[in-house]
Design an enzyme around this catalytic site. Structure first.
Site, mmCIF file in Angstrom:
data_model
loop_
_atom_site.group_PDB
_atom_site.id
_atom_site.type_symbol
_atom_site.label_atom_id
_atom_site.label_comp_id
_atom_site.label_asym_id
_atom_site.label_seq_id
_atom_site.Cartn_x
_atom_site.Cartn_y
_atom_site.Cartn_z
ATOM 1 C CB ALA A 166 46.251 -43.208 -56.752
ATOM 2 N N GLY A 212 62.671 -60.507 -66.027
ATOM 3 C CA GLY A 212 61.713 -59.648 -65.300
ATOM 4 C C GLY A 212 60.970 -60.279 -64.148
ATOM 5 C CB VAL A 257 50.996 -56.483 -59.908
ATOM 6 C CG1 VAL A 257 49.698 -57.176 -59.525
ATOM 7 C CG2 VAL A 257 52.185 -57.397 -59.644
ATOM 8 N N GLY A 296 54.928 -62.634 -62.255
ATOM 9 C CA GLY A 296 54.591 -62.032 -63.538
ATOM 10 C C GLY A 296 53.255 -61.308 -63.473
ATOM 11 C CG ASP A 342 59.943 -63.241 -52.834
ATOM 12 O OD1 ASP A 342 59.207 -62.249 -52.777
ATOM 13 O OD2 ASP A 342 59.642 -64.281 -53.461
ATOM 14 C CD GLU A 345 60.259 -59.320 -55.365
ATOM 15 O OE1 GLU A 345 59.856 -58.248 -54.919
ATOM 16 O OE2 GLU A 345 59.509 -60.140 -55.908
ATOM 17 C CB VAL A 360 51.574 -66.978 -51.224
ATOM 18 C CG1 VAL A 360 52.393 -68.257 -51.203
ATOM 19 C CG2 VAL A 360 51.751 -66.221 -49.925
ATOM 20 N N GLY A 383 51.956 -66.285 -56.856
ATOM 21 C CA GLY A 383 51.429 -65.588 -58.043
ATOM 22 C C GLY A 383 49.985 -65.963 -58.317
ATOM 23 C CE LYS A 441 56.513 -64.755 -53.246
ATOM 24 N NZ LYS A 441 57.370 -64.991 -54.396
HETATM 25 N N1 HSE Z 1 60.501 -62.210 -57.195
HETATM 26 C C1 HSE Z 1 59.387 -63.070 -57.002
HETATM 27 C C2 HSE Z 1 59.774 -64.438 -57.514
HETATM 28 C C3 HSE Z 1 58.192 -62.507 -57.728
HETATM 29 O O1 HSE Z 1 60.822 -64.574 -58.153
HETATM 30 O O2 HSE Z 1 59.070 -65.409 -57.269
HETATM 31 C C4 HSE Z 1 56.859 -62.895 -57.210
HETATM 32 O O3 HSE Z 1 56.679 -62.744 -55.862
#
Ligand code: HSE
Length: 453
Positions: A65, A209, A36, A324, A223, A212, A154, A156, A227
């Site tokens: 950093a 990709g 990100v 993404g 996940d 997580e 939440v 993306g 959210k």
């Molecule tokens: N692993 C999460 C997903 C990525 O598949 O939605 C974004 O939070």
């Protein structure tokens, strides 16, 4: 009207050189330059000037950093702004916004609280941290009177936080239903459209990709739980305790049920659902069979969508890329600019933005009511169906339809698919336990919640 050729940012407006002088410089620091972070860096490199023209804010990355020095070379970041030490960012008096893009909930929590105590405004994409420690973090934010942006946590790139908080401020939101995990949506779409097994589909999702680092968080529903915890606390303006959210993942979804559901007019989705009830809120994450008539059924692959039910607007849906580098960077930069505008204007600090005005009770999942899909593996003998129907009836579960599936091979047990009317979760748990105990029923029965509308 004067237009400035080649400068679309000024088309239609008189050329005014004083506009350039009005640009306000805001220095930011980034903690963590992973996927990100790299997206944010790329976006700001590419669109910094245009953002300046649109907003009047000149966003300057003063420091980045990250412990992984090789990321600097890989991303062509000048050595002068790169540091391995997060404190260099947090204690820099010129930096007004800290963009916290470190994952996990331990180091990231410490650094976030430290940055807040140094009066830094914060932008983050860390959903696990907010879901687990949101109450503590918001308290610190209000105490130090700093701004806090978490749009990227939440959906993306979908601007759902701003929509709920600002655009729908005049509505009472009664229900939130979201497909908020791209990986599980991809897996279920792949299984359904290409007849792949769960493992095969997961492997492809990981290669692409958007899973997580630990895909358990995706497939187990955690996940999505992070959210919906964030979304529901904002939508209902109440603290939501993540540990009280019911969570069931997609690991137990069989190919067979996906095929039967398809024949019956349903699509499997991992849904995150939050409802306001008279006496509290009910928040849950579980696989669901969604009617093909429902717009959520059309949300495929890694896409996300969130449907809101509110009293004045009615039903509305927000759709887009939920994961993404680029979509997430889009949300992060939106927050940075928003906060930069706030802190450079002479507005008073508004703590209501980060506080809850009520503390609603969180209801037990057992009290939830929905329709159900059951699949029992039962002996094909007279009287078995009535035995199963009897147990369902005794537990207040009314049958809507029954289908006995023929199998290609000669098995003693055949799949018996039952769709029910709305029933109480607690009743179905009791009924399934009793049915699974019948000698004529083989293995564990399948129970999937059904969402129509
Ligand atoms: N692993 C999460 C997903 C990525 O598949 O939605 C974004 O939070």
């Amino acid at each position: 009207m004067v237009t400035t050729p080649g400068d679309p940012g000024c088309v239609g407006f008189p050329e005014d050189s004083s506009k350039e002088n009005a640009m306000k410089n805001v220095k930011i620091g980034i903690l963590g330059i992973g996927t990100v972070g790299a997206g944010v860096y790329e976006l700001l490199e590419k669109h910094k000037k245009v953002i300046g023209k649109k907003s009047g804010i000149d966003i300057e990355i003063k420091k980045i950093a990250d412990k992984a020095a090789e990321r600097r070379k890989l991303l062509n970041i000048p050595a002068s702004i790169f540091t391995p030490d997060a404190d260099d960012v947090i204690s820099d008096p010129d930096i007004r916004i800290v963009v916290q893009l470190i994952g996990g909930t331990t180091v990231s929590r410490e650094l976030m609280l430290k940055a807040i105590s140094h009066k830094k405004n914060i932008v983050t994409a860390n959903k696990a941290l907010l879901a687990e420690h949101g109450v503590e973090i918001f308290k610190a934010v209000v105490k130090e009177e700093v701004e806090f942006g978490y749009e990227a946590s939440v959906g993306g790139g979908i601007p759902i936080i701003k929509t709920i908080r600002e655009s729908l401020v005049g509505n009472q939101i009664d229900k939130v239903i979201g497909i908020v995990n791209g990986t599980t949506n991809f897996i279920l779409t792949k299984m359904m459209r290409e007849d792949l097994s769960f493992d095969e589909a997961l492997k492809i999702a990981q290669e692409l990709g958007f899973a997580e680092a630990d895909p358990y968080l995706d497939v187990s529903g955690w996940d999505a739980c992070h959210k919906i915890t964030i979304l529901s606390s904002l939508a209902f303006n109440t603290p939501v305790d993540m540990s009280k959210v019911f969570v069931e993942g997609i690991e137990g979804i069989h190919m067979k049920d996906i095929q039967y559901a398809d024949e019956l007019g349903f699509v499997p989705k991992l849904l995150a659902i939050a409802e306001r009830h008279d006496n509290g809120v009910l928040v849950r994450v579980h696989p669901s069979l969604v009617s093909k008539e429902n717009p959520l059924a059309a949300v495929s692959w890694e896409d996300n969508a969130i449907m809101l039910y509110s009293d004045f607007l009615g039903k509305s849906m927000y759709y887009g890329k939920g994961a993404g580098a680029k979509p997430t960077a889009s949300a992060v930069v939106g927050d940075i600019t928003d906060i930069a505008l706030k802190i450079t204007s002479k507005t008073e600090y508004n703590k209501n933005r980060y506080s809850f005005y009520q503390d609603l009770q969180q209801k037990d999942f057992e009290t939830s009511r929905t329709k159900f899909y059951f699949r029992f593996s039962a002996l094909d003998r007279p009287g078995i169906l009535s035995k199963i129907a009897g147990i369902l009836g005794k537990n207040n579960i009314s049958i809507a339809s029954v289908i006995q599936k023929e199998t290609e091979e000669e098995f003693e047990h055949v799949p018996l698919v039952i769709l029910t009317h709305e029933a109480l979760e607690a009743d179905t748990r009791r009924a399934v336990k009793e049915i699974d105990g019948l000698s004529e029923v083989e293995g564990k029965s399948i129970k999937i919640r059904v969402i129509e509308g």
